[in-house]
Design a protein around this motif. Structure first.
Motif, PDB file in Angstrom:
ATOM      1  N   ALA A 150       6.871  -3.113 -15.939  1.00 26.80           N
ATOM      2  CA  ALA A 150       5.702  -2.511 -15.380  1.00 26.80           C
ATOM      3  C   ALA A 150       5.817  -2.598 -13.826  1.00 26.80           C
ATOM      4  N   LYS A 151       5.993  -3.850 -13.746  1.00 27.56           N
ATOM      5  CA  LYS A 151       5.999  -4.287 -12.151  1.00 27.56           C
ATOM      6  C   LYS A 151       6.906  -3.646 -11.233  1.00 27.56           C
ATOM      7  N   LEU A 152       8.234  -3.497 -11.853  1.00 30.79           N
ATOM      8  CA  LEU A 152       9.271  -2.884 -11.297  1.00 30.79           C
ATOM      9  C   LEU A 152       8.994  -1.455 -10.996  1.00 30.79           C
ATOM     10  N   GLU A 153       8.419  -0.795 -11.990  1.00 30.92           N
ATOM     11  CA  GLU A 153       8.088   0.713 -11.758  1.00 30.92           C
ATOM     12  C   GLU A 153       7.105   0.857 -10.632  1.00 30.92           C
ATOM     13  N   GLU A 154       6.058  -0.334 -10.502  1.00 27.15           N
ATOM     14  CA  GLU A 154       5.197  -0.093  -9.339  1.00 27.15           C
ATOM     15  C   GLU A 154       5.936  -0.468  -8.065  1.00 27.15           C
ATOM     16  N   VAL A 155       6.568  -1.103  -7.933  1.00 32.13           N
ATOM     17  CA  VAL A 155       7.482  -1.620  -6.814  1.00 32.13           C
ATOM     18  C   VAL A 155       8.271  -0.195  -6.364  1.00 32.13           C
ATOM     19  N   LEU A 156       8.930   0.291  -7.465  1.00 30.94           N
ATOM     20  CA  LEU A 156       9.740   1.653  -7.046  1.00 30.94           C
ATOM     21  C   LEU A 156       8.851   2.581  -6.457  1.00 30.94           C
ATOM     22  N   ALA A 157       7.838   2.750  -7.359  1.00 28.05           N
ATOM     23  CA  ALA A 157       6.863   3.930  -6.964  1.00 28.05           C
ATOM     24  C   ALA A 157       6.332   3.656  -5.415  1.00 28.05           C
ATOM     25  N   GLY A 158       6.052   2.416  -5.140  1.00 27.76           N
ATOM     26  CA  GLY A 158       5.512   1.972  -3.707  1.00 27.76           C
ATOM     27  C   GLY A 158       6.693   2.554  -2.657  1.00 27.76           C
ATOM     28  N   VAL A 159       7.798   1.931  -2.909  1.00 25.87           N
ATOM     29  CA  VAL A 159       8.784   2.193  -1.985  1.00 25.87           C
ATOM     30  C   VAL A 159       9.202   3.513  -1.864  1.00 25.87           C
ATOM     31  N   GLY A 160       9.257   4.275  -3.052  1.00 28.21           N
ATOM     32  CA  GLY A 160       9.535   5.695  -2.918  1.00 28.21           C
ATOM     33  C   GLY A 160       8.632   6.616  -2.044  1.00 28.21           C
TER      34      GLY A 160
END
Length: 275
Positions: free
Chosen positions: A238-248
């Protein structure tokens, strides 16, 4: 060539090579690692080959074979060593000869190599134990070459990435990433490696090499690579997906792509004897 003075950076209380959990986490998605991680400048490979007495190469921490394939393309015969059987399995599928072991405990079994190389890995190896093992594996005048890619985006994008990391994972190393130039951190790793080399008999004084280059990344290419970095390999999904969304989103705001400025830094030394 410039040499590295002793103890250029303070020793960490918790050295990277003692954190085996992270060292052994990269194989959790070996296919992605092999696909997304950058290779190394051809000028580095050419210089290592030119400085070695022959073309028999030992690749320490070979992973999926990114470094090894570059040396094979330069007509070298390569043996890989890796602690992670998952990474080794994929490297074998790519045609590389690999043995699974921690390098410090690996047995050369009388074999000698013209070069021992390690890309983006030596900080997971005990610096003295690794240098000792390299000395056992190298023939006289053989080359030990340890190198890292240090990437630095433009300051505005670096800050946008860091803001995501501070929000999602505030106590992580990633949250402090790029607060100083990336090359400084990797130069410190070179210094620690050089300190380990100096504690082992039979090596010339270490030298530092540097190669500057660039690579353009699309949004999707960068997001494919990000989970292969040590700060993220054990992050909850869940945290990885949040990171990827923010970086994207940050990359989208910058136009959908960006250029990473790399400095590949290396510490090298020559095996000066056979004892």
């Amino acid at each position: 060539m410039p040499t590295l003075p002793p103890e250029r950076a303070p020793r960490s209380e918790h050295a990277s090579h003692e954190n085996r959990q992270v060292a052994e986490s990269f194989g959790s998605d070996a296919e992605r690692y092999d696909r997304a991680r950058p290779s190394y400048p051809q000028a580095l490979v050419d210089r290592i080959v030119a400085a070695s007495p022959g073309r028999h190469v030992l690749d320490v921490g070979c992973g999926t074979g990114i470094v090894a394939r570059q040396f094979e393309a330069a007509r070298c015969r390569v043996l890989g060593i890796d602690i992670d059987a998952r990474m080794a399995d994929l490297a074998r599928q790519r045609g590389l000869d690999v043995e699974v072991a921690a390098f410090e405990a690996w047995d050369p079994a009388g074999r000698e190599f013209d070069a021992v190389v390690s890309g983006q890995t030596w900080h997971w190896v005990d610096p003295v134990g690794g240098a000792t093992k390299a000395a056992q594996a190298l023939r006289s005048r053989g080359l030990l070459a340890l190198f890292w890619n240090a990437g630095q985006p433009l300051p505005e994008l670096a800050e946008a990435f860091a803001e995501v990391y501070r929000r999602v994972m505030p106590d992580s190393l990633a949250a402090r990433q790029w607060t100083v130039p990336a090359v400084d951190g990797y130069t410190a790793l070179c210094a620690k490696a050089a300190d380990g080399i100096r504690e082992v008999d039979g090596f010339a004084d270490p030298e530092q090499w540097r190669f500057d280059w660039e690579r353009a990344y699309t949004r999707d290419e960068w997001l494919d690579q990000l989970p292969t970095q040590g700060a993220f390999t054990r992050l909850p999904q869940a945290k990885l997906e949040e990171v990827l969304a923010g970086v994207g989103a940050a990359i989208d705001a910058a136009g959908g792509s960006f250029t990473m400025h790399y400095a590949t830094v290396a510490v090298t030394t020559v095996r000066s004897g056979t004892s």
